[in-house]
Design an enzyme around this catalytic site. Structure first.
Site, PDB file in Angstrom:
ATOM      1  N   SER A  72      -4.312   4.399   0.399  1.00  0.00           N
ATOM      2  CA  SER A  72      -3.983   3.703  -0.853  1.00  0.00           C
ATOM      3  C   SER A  72      -5.250   3.527  -1.692  1.00  0.00           C
ATOM      4  CB  SER A  72      -3.398   2.320  -0.542  1.00  0.00           C
ATOM      5  OG  SER A  72      -4.415   1.499   0.020  1.00  0.00           O
TER       6      SER A  72
ATOM      7  N   ASP B 283      -1.432   7.464  -1.392  1.00  0.00           N
ATOM      8  CA  ASP B 283      -0.253   6.596  -1.437  1.00  0.00           C
ATOM      9  C   ASP B 283      -0.266   5.802  -2.753  1.00  0.00           C
ATOM     10  OD1 ASP B 283       2.023   5.403  -0.366  1.00  0.00           O
ATOM     11  OD2 ASP B 283       0.899   3.805   0.631  1.00  0.00           O
TER      12      ASP B 283
ATOM     13  N   SER C 297       8.600  -0.344   7.478  1.00  0.00           N
ATOM     14  CA  SER C 297       8.187  -0.981   8.732  1.00  0.00           C
ATOM     15  C   SER C 297       9.333  -1.808   9.298  1.00  0.00           C
ATOM     16  CB  SER C 297       6.971  -1.890   8.495  1.00  0.00           C
ATOM     17  OG  SER C 297       5.789  -1.116   8.454  1.00  0.00           O
TER      18      SER C 297
ATOM     19  N   ASN D 154       7.348   5.937   5.488  1.00  0.00           N
ATOM     20  CA  ASN D 154       6.042   5.279   5.301  1.00  0.00           C
ATOM     21  C   ASN D 154       5.924   4.006   6.126  1.00  0.00           C
ATOM     22  OD1 ASN D 154       5.652   7.211   3.348  1.00  0.00           O
ATOM     23  ND2 ASN D 154       5.147   5.759   1.719  1.00  0.00           N
TER      24      ASN D 154
ATOM     25  N   SER E 228       2.769  -1.875   7.323  1.00  0.00           N
ATOM     26  CA  SER E 228       2.800  -3.259   7.839  1.00  0.00           C
ATOM     27  C   SER E 228       2.856  -3.308   9.364  1.00  0.00           C
ATOM     28  CB  SER E 228       3.990  -4.017   7.246  1.00  0.00           C
ATOM     29  OG  SER E 228       3.838  -4.121   5.854  1.00  0.00           O
TER      30      SER E 228
HETATM   31  P1  13P Z   1       5.586  -1.146   4.847  1.00  0.00           P
HETATM   32  O1  13P Z   1       4.957  -2.302   4.163  1.00  0.00           O
HETATM   33  O2  13P Z   1       7.027  -1.417   5.159  1.00  0.00           O
HETATM   34  O3  13P Z   1       4.841  -0.693   6.055  1.00  0.00           O
HETATM   35  O4  13P Z   1       5.586   0.096   3.814  1.00  0.00           O
HETATM   36  C1  13P Z   1       4.459   0.908   3.678  1.00  0.00           C
HETATM   37  C2  13P Z   1       4.571   1.838   2.522  1.00  0.00           C
HETATM   38  O5  13P Z   1       5.597   2.047   1.920  1.00  0.00           O
HETATM   39  C3  13P Z   1       3.336   2.523   2.119  1.00  0.00           C
HETATM   40  O6  13P Z   1       3.515   3.269   0.951  1.00  0.00           O
HETATM   41  O1  G3H Z   2       2.652   0.514   0.145  1.00  0.00           O
HETATM   42  C1  G3H Z   2       1.475   0.251   0.220  1.00  0.00           C
HETATM   43  C2  G3H Z   2       0.689   0.215   1.456  1.00  0.00           C
HETATM   44  O2  G3H Z   2       1.184  -0.755   2.339  1.00  0.00           O
HETATM   45  C3  G3H Z   2      -0.755   0.068   1.137  1.00  0.00           C
HETATM   46  O3  G3H Z   2      -1.103  -1.261   0.947  1.00  0.00           O
HETATM   47  O4  G3H Z   2      -2.409  -1.284  -1.190  1.00  0.00           O
HETATM   48  O5  G3H Z   2      -2.662  -3.117   0.532  1.00  0.00           O
HETATM   49  O6  G3H Z   2      -3.576  -0.819   0.979  1.00  0.00           O
HETATM   50  P1  G3H Z   2      -2.542  -1.652   0.263  1.00  0.00           P
HETATM   51 ZN    ZN Z   3       4.925   2.412  -0.441  1.00  0.00          ZN
END
Ligand code: 13P
Ligand code: G3H
Ligand code: ZN
Length: 311
Positions: free
Chosen positions: A50, A82, A216, A256, A259
């Site tokens: 990310s 991401d 998740s 994806n 979490s």
């Molecule tokens: P979760 O927060 O459910 O793990 O989703 C992660 C996600 O979509 C990252 O793009």
């Molecule tokens: O969907 C997003 C991911 O969980 C990434 O989260 O932006 O806190 O790294 P973050």
């Molecule tokens: Zn996401």
């Protein structure tokens, strides 16, 4: 083996009725936990980064760590951006060696989403990189984005053909009731996903890979461990694993997960620190976190994704 794109992974996953795990990475222990588990069960992988992860660890470190994981495991790995917010961050990742990017135009109007997504696709495809777009809006909290339940919206199947045709994206993230973070449903609320929307999208886009964000399961065992060692995550609730399995058997080719990784790591570290208050060597307390990630990813691959033995 060099980094690969997700093209071939998705083609096989669609035909085989399984999904590729897309796991968020932020440091060495997370990358090792994920890739060593995937190696053990012979599963192809997407590792995703990310904007927050790039800010925390720096692009170059993540790139080199993922290259090291490929050298160590020999696995086909796709490195993906991401939730790319705009053209600039996507370009920076493409120029910096990623093999896949997401342009998340879901906060824009349909027309503007098409415009920004198409611009990224043109640049990415000219550089051999694949692109994920998003239609519909997930609720939840990430580093850079905070979307309330009221602002979220399901994907409209009537828009998907036009979006894919007009943008040229290689995969599409849709909103069917999943959300980001560890608090996806209220206590007492029955977790539900709109499988009718997924089915309709699948009919409109035959053979086309669909992506599920916010997937998740918020594994109760890790939440309990955190809470019994001083944490306070009372109402953490996620997507039941059998629903994700069902989605993987349909058009969903990428699931994806972030979490659950965070919870697994935190549970391992918290438990160790609590049980060994006199220890202060980071290797000692990070190892149980990495071990938990290994076990979590192995379970996901075998019980949820169905991608074991698919290399
Ligand atoms: P979760 O927060 O459910 O793990 O989703 C992660 C996600 O979509 C990252 O793009
Ligand atoms: O969907 C997003 C991911 O969980 C990434 O989260 O932006 O806190 O790294 P973050
Ligand atoms: Zn996401």
């Amino acid at each position: 083996m060099p980094l690969v794109t997700s093209k071939e992974m998705f083609r096989k996953a669609y035909e085989g009725g399984y999904a590729i795990g897309a796991f968020n990475v932020n440091n060495m222990e997370i990358i090792q936990g994920i890739t060593e588990a995937a190696k053990e069960v012979n599963a192809p992988l997407i590792l995703q980064v990310s904007a927050g992860a790039r800010k925390y660890a720096k692009h170059t470190y993540l790139m080199k760590l993922v290259e090291a994981a490929i050298e160590d495991t020999g696995l086909p790995i796709c490195l993906h951006l991401d939730h790319g917010e705009d053209f600039e961050v996507c370009k920076s990742c493409i120029d910096g060696g990623f093999t896949s990017v997401m342009i998340d135009g879901s906060k824009h109007s349909f027309e503007k989403n098409i415009e920004v997504t198409r611009q990224v696709v043109e640049y990415a495809h000219a550089h051999g990189v694949v692109v994920e777009g998003e239609l519909g809006r997930l609720a939840g909290v990430e580093d850079e984005v905070n979307v309330s339940a009221a602002e979220s919206s399901y994907t409209d199947p009537n828009q998907v053909e036009e979006f894919v045709k007009a943008t040229g994206v290689d995969s599409l993230a849709i909103a069917i009731g999943t959300s980001h973070g560890a608090f996806k449903f209220k206590p007492g609320q029955k977790p539900q996903l709109r499988f009718d929307i997924l089915e309709e999208v699948g009919k409109r886009l035959p053979g086309f890979p669909i992506v599920l964000h916010g997937a998740s399961s918020v594994i109760p065992e890790y939440v309990a461990t955190i809470n019994s060692h001083g944490g306070k995550l009372a109402d953490a609730i996620g997507i039941p694993e059998e629903m994700l399995r069902q989605a993987a058997c349909m058009a969903v080719c990428k699931i994806n997960i972030d979490s659950d990784l965070r919870l697994a790591m935190t549970a391992g570290v918290r438990q160790y620190m609590n049980e060994h208050p006199d220890h202060f060597d980071p290797r000692q307390y990070l190892k149980p976190g990495r071990d938990n990630i290994h076990q979590l990813v192995k379970n996901k691959i075998i019980n949820v994704l169905g991608s074991d033995g698919k290399v």
